[in-house]
Every structure is written in C-alpha cells, then in structure tokens.
Motif scaffolding. Sequence first.
Motif, short mmCIF file in Angstrom:
data_model
loop_
_atom_site.label_atom_id
_atom_site.label_comp_id
_atom_site.label_asym_id
_atom_site.label_seq_id
_atom_site.Cartn_x
_atom_site.Cartn_y
_atom_site.Cartn_z
N GLY A 73 0.85 -1.23 -0.02
CA GLY A 73 -0.07 0.01 -0.03
C GLY A 73 0.97 1.23 0.05
N LEU A 74 0.35 2.42 -0.59
CA LEU A 74 0.87 3.68 -0.69
C LEU A 74 0.26 4.75 0.13
N VAL A 75 0.84 5.48 0.96
CA VAL A 75 -0.07 6.77 1.44
C VAL A 75 0.75 7.92 1.15
N TYR A 76 0.01 9.17 0.49
CA TYR A 76 0.69 10.17 -0.03
C TYR A 76 0.21 11.18 0.97
N VAL A 77 1.03 12.05 1.53
CA VAL A 77 0.85 13.10 2.39
C VAL A 77 1.24 14.28 1.80
N ALA A 78 0.22 15.18 1.36
CA ALA A 78 0.64 16.53 1.02
C ALA A 78 1.62 16.28 0.02
N ALA A 79 1.58 15.42 -0.95
CA ALA A 79 2.56 14.89 -1.65
C ALA A 79 2.59 14.87 -3.43
N THR A 90 8.84 4.30 -12.60
CA THR A 90 7.58 3.57 -12.80
C THR A 90 6.72 4.14 -11.78
N ALA A 91 5.34 3.69 -11.78
CA ALA A 91 4.42 4.39 -10.96
C ALA A 91 3.63 3.07 -10.23
N ALA A 92 4.08 2.95 -8.95
CA ALA A 92 3.77 1.77 -8.27
C ALA A 92 2.19 1.69 -7.93
N TRP A 93 1.66 2.98 -7.86
CA TRP A 93 0.00 3.04 -7.79
C TRP A 93 -0.82 2.38 -8.82
N LYS A 94 -0.13 2.35 -10.01
CA LYS A 94 -1.03 1.34 -10.80
C LYS A 94 -1.31 0.09 -10.53
N THR A 95 -0.56 -0.49 -9.59
CA THR A 95 -0.79 -2.14 -9.21
C THR A 95 -0.90 -2.21 -7.63
N LYS A 96 -0.75 -0.93 -6.91
CA LYS A 96 -0.76 -1.18 -5.30
C LYS A 96 -1.86 -0.11 -4.99
N PRO A 97 -2.80 -0.48 -3.94
CA PRO A 97 -3.77 0.57 -3.54
C PRO A 97 -3.06 1.69 -2.86
N SER A 98 -3.92 2.78 -3.08
CA SER A 98 -3.21 4.08 -2.45
C SER A 98 -4.37 5.18 -1.84
N TRP A 99 -3.72 5.85 -0.70
CA TRP A 99 -4.50 6.91 -0.25
C TRP A 99 -3.68 8.04 -0.07
N ALA A 100 -4.30 9.23 -0.12
CA ALA A 100 -3.86 10.61 0.04
C ALA A 100 -4.32 11.41 0.88
N VAL A 101 -3.65 12.30 1.46
CA VAL A 101 -3.93 13.36 2.13
C VAL A 101 -3.63 14.60 1.56
N VAL A 102 -4.59 15.24 1.10
CA VAL A 102 -4.25 16.52 0.56
C VAL A 102 -4.51 17.86 1.70
N GLY A 138 -6.26 7.11 -8.77
CA GLY A 138 -7.31 6.39 -7.96
C GLY A 138 -7.11 6.15 -6.66
N ALA A 139 -6.44 7.20 -5.91
CA ALA A 139 -6.33 6.94 -4.48
C ALA A 139 -7.51 7.40 -3.61
N THR A 140 -7.71 6.63 -2.37
CA THR A 140 -8.57 7.33 -1.65
C THR A 140 -8.27 8.48 -1.02
N VAL A 141 -8.93 9.88 -1.34
CA VAL A 141 -8.46 11.03 -1.10
C VAL A 141 -9.02 11.64 0.24
N ILE A 142 -8.32 11.97 1.28
CA ILE A 142 -8.75 12.50 2.33
C ILE A 142 -8.35 14.26 2.37
N GLU A 143 -9.11 15.12 2.37
CA GLU A 143 -8.67 16.48 2.54
C GLU A 143 -8.68 17.07 3.80
N ILE A 144 -7.77 17.72 4.28
CA ILE A 144 -7.60 18.50 5.58
C ILE A 144 -7.73 19.88 5.16
N ASP A 145 -9.03 20.77 5.47
CA ASP A 145 -8.92 21.91 5.28
C ASP A 145 -8.13 22.71 6.14
#
Length: 239
Positions: free
Chosen positions: A86-92, A174-186, A206-213
């Motif tokens: 799994g991949l998690v992107y934080v303000a990334a 490469t872009a691992a998110w093409k084959t691994k599930p991902s999440w993202a904090v905006v 295609g990440a699950t996106v969570i935005e923090i205002d």
Amino acid sequence: MSATNPTVVLVHGAFADAASWAGVIGELQSQGVAVIAPPNPLRGLAADAAYVGSVASQIEGPVVLVGHSYGGAVITVAGAAENVVGLVYVAAYVPEEGESLGELQERFPLAPLVANLTEWKYPLPGGESGVEVTINADAFPSIFAADVPAETTQVLAAAQRPLAVSAFTETASTAAWKTKPSWAVVAGADSAINPEVERYGAQRAGATVIEIDGASHAVAVSQPKAVADVILQAVRAAR
C-alpha cells in the motif's frame, strides 16, 4: 490480504528529516503498528527511490510506504518492491511513469515555495558541483508550516535538509500506484505544493483522498492524528 501485520515505512520529503514524523510515529506505535522512518537522501529520484526500495525489501513481511511531499515521488518508484502492499501520500507529489515533478507541477499555478528558494552548491565525484535548494528562512514558516507554532517553525527552518535540484527534472521510472492501492492526504492550505497538484495526482492514481481544510504542508507535524488515521486505513486494508 496478509496474515502478517504490515510495517509502516515513513519517507520524509525535502526541507525536513525523519523527525518530522515524530507525532505520527507516536500515534501509530500507540496502536501497536510497527514503524520505521529512514532518512531520504534527497539526492535525486532514482537514487532516493533505490535506497527506500532497498529498505522496504529488507523488511520481513508486508510494507505500507508513506511519502510526504517529494517523498511521494520516491514511494511511487520505490513502491515497486514486491512486499509493498500500500501507498500513502501526505501533501505529496504523485507522478505518472515517465513524468518529472517539474512537469507535474507546471500543470497548475506555481506555489509560493518556488519563488522563495536559496541555491547552494555541493561537491560531486570527479570534482564537479551539484546544486541543491532550501527554503528562505524568513519565508519558511508561512510556506512550509503556517499552522505550526512559531517556536517550532524556527527550529524546522534551521534544520532543513536541502534537495538536489535534479530531483525536479528526473522522471519516474515506474508508478507503483498502478498496481498497489493508495491513499492520499491533501493539505488544503498548502503553500509549498499547490493543493491542486496533490488532488490531481491522487485522483489520477485512483487513491482514496482525504482533504484536511486549512492544513499546511507540514500537516504531519500539525495534525499527526489525522495523518496517522489515514495510514491506519492502509494498514487495516493490508491485513
């Protein structure tokens, strides 16, 4: 799914070090999650991703890679390691295969960061020099950590780790998110990376996106529980 609990590997970005994850580490450890935060060399995308990928591949069992800022580009490539689940992107940044950070960033108006960088030279093998950048100290609080107490931002500004400018022009192999599930904090109030860049990359992946205002680029410092909660989503999905 895995019967083994995954280990979380936290990858910091430019202008920071692994200590920037301190609050997130505490939150994860309180939930019994194994976590390490190795240094990101910040010398170039291919080299940095090779290092982080090597760290991940030497961990027994599944790994969730988490990348902040430029670290998002690093985990996009390093995430190709077989045991990364799994991949998690934080303000990334979330680049596509064959895309550089410069190309991704230029799709949208540039963030204030770009006009507030200082260049430094550093030695390369063979006697040549490379160029690296840091954020101007007076601009650092508003650009990097506007929602962090002033006394903390002063320390963060003094302890910056510079990024080699070549990192902006190297393309992702490469872009691992093409084959691994991902999440993202905006981070909704990010002045280091345009939040539109974060949203675009995350949605494209295609990440699950969570935005923090109202969150600054240093959202892992200012809101560690919120960031840890997203990482826990990835951990639970991998179990």
